[in-house]
Design a protein around this motif. Sequence first.
Motif, PDB file in Angstrom:
ATOM      1  N   UNK A   1       0.824  -1.206   0.000  1.00 16.39           N
ATOM      2  CA  UNK A   1       0.000   0.000   0.000  1.00 16.39           C
ATOM      3  C   UNK A   1       0.863   1.263   0.000  1.00 16.39           C
ATOM      4  N   UNK A   2       1.883   1.282   0.862  1.00 21.23           N
ATOM      5  CA  UNK A   2       2.736   2.470   0.987  1.00 21.23           C
ATOM      6  C   UNK A   2       3.446   2.795  -0.313  1.00 21.23           C
ATOM      7  N   UNK A   3       3.795   1.756  -1.093  1.00 22.75           N
ATOM      8  CA  UNK A   3       4.495   1.986  -2.359  1.00 22.75           C
ATOM      9  C   UNK A   3       3.582   2.683  -3.363  1.00 22.75           C
ATOM     10  N   UNK A   4       2.346   2.227  -3.470  1.00 22.87           N
ATOM     11  CA  UNK A   4       1.406   2.897  -4.378  1.00 22.87           C
ATOM     12  C   UNK A   4       1.125   4.326  -3.919  1.00 22.87           C
TER      13      UNK A   4
ATOM     14  N   UNK B   1      -2.803   5.734  -8.774  1.00 24.48           N
ATOM     15  CA  UNK B   1      -1.997   5.087  -7.738  1.00 24.48           C
ATOM     16  C   UNK B   1      -2.666   5.175  -6.367  1.00 24.48           C
ATOM     17  N   UNK B   2      -3.260   6.309  -6.054  1.00 24.43           N
ATOM     18  CA  UNK B   2      -3.961   6.449  -4.773  1.00 24.43           C
ATOM     19  C   UNK B   2      -5.179   5.519  -4.718  1.00 24.43           C
TER      20      UNK B   2
ATOM     21  N   UNK C   1      -8.677   7.935   1.116  1.00 25.48           N
ATOM     22  CA  UNK C   1      -9.889   8.475   0.509  1.00 25.48           C
ATOM     23  C   UNK C   1      -9.912  10.004   0.592  1.00 25.48           C
ATOM     24  N   UNK C   2      -9.460  10.533   1.719  1.00 25.29           N
ATOM     25  CA  UNK C   2      -9.397  12.000   1.853  1.00 25.29           C
ATOM     26  C   UNK C   2      -8.372  12.588   0.884  1.00 25.29           C
ATOM     27  N   UNK C   3      -7.239  11.888   0.741  1.00 24.59           N
ATOM     28  CA  UNK C   3      -6.220  12.361  -0.194  1.00 24.59           C
ATOM     29  C   UNK C   3      -6.726  12.281  -1.637  1.00 24.59           C
ATOM     30  N   UNK C   4      -7.505  11.237  -1.924  1.00 31.71           N
ATOM     31  CA  UNK C   4      -8.094  11.097  -3.261  1.00 31.71           C
ATOM     32  C   UNK C   4      -9.037  12.255  -3.561  1.00 31.71           C
TER      33      UNK C   4
END
Length: 312
Positions: free
Chosen positions: A131-134, A153-154, A174-177
């Motif tokens: 997850x962290x890589x994406x 990617x997110x 989701x917030x970052x998206x």
Amino acid sequence: QAETQVQQGQYRAALETLNWLLQLAPNHAQALSQRAVVHVHCQAPQLAAKDMAQALALAPNDLTMRLQRGEMRQLMGDCAGAIADCTAVIQQQPNKPQAYLLRAQAHAQLGQAEAAFKDVSNALALAPDNVAAYQLRGQVCATAADLEDALANYRKAASLALEQGNWLTHQTLQRQLQALNERLQAQKAETARTIRIPIKHLSGGTPVVVVTLNGLPFDMVLDTGAGITQVTLQMSQLLNITALRSGYFRMADGRTVQQSMGRVQSAKLGQAQVNNLEVSISPTASEGLLGQNFLWRYDVKILRTEIELYLR
């Protein structure tokens, strides 16, 4: 227990756990190394450096601790040191995705997007469900203003986090998206209102652009100081402009002259268009001027090789 607490971001709890362990085993190198990283998260860099030095003195060849020192350095802003530690680990263990991911974070922090992207890709090749890589690859794409790829990617990171039962990470993503999507929509709106026109050449330091009048292209000076668009006598003859009235105009040298006035059916500069545009006809000018009666709806930005028009 401490490692789980660190993964969940519970650094104070992790510190208490590690302190308890190190009271029982003060020379536990792995606990010292982990506590060094936790100290950085708890804003205690001096204690972090002390713990890490002691841990590596106890186990100088331990690659896990070397990688943790890289993490500590990256968190403290020593990205060059973090890259050096990660590179040393990768040279001995090239199949360690954590080392590539940490080095990618350090590269990203230094603004080295290409190197960061390469390291993240290597990490994902070794751990395709990371997850962290994406998430990091999304950050790198967003920094490079490649918002479409950043969103992709997110989305992948959020989907994997949900599949893996990591609800808090999923909600954060989701917030970052949402923020990224709002940024993308703003970017698209800005692009839609921006028109770019190449500069053909300069005339006395002023840009000359191709303007289409009644379907015919002409080289014209972009003159933001001229109130009315001006055509030459030859241009007026080619365009069959009929003089409708006369007007007085103040020239750049201070003179006031009388010129005939007419209209062109359409004037186009790139995607910008004005219909039924009034123009003055100069009997002596050698080049036409595109003036404010065309440009008034736009903010004009003159760059080295092109003009940008922003619709107001």
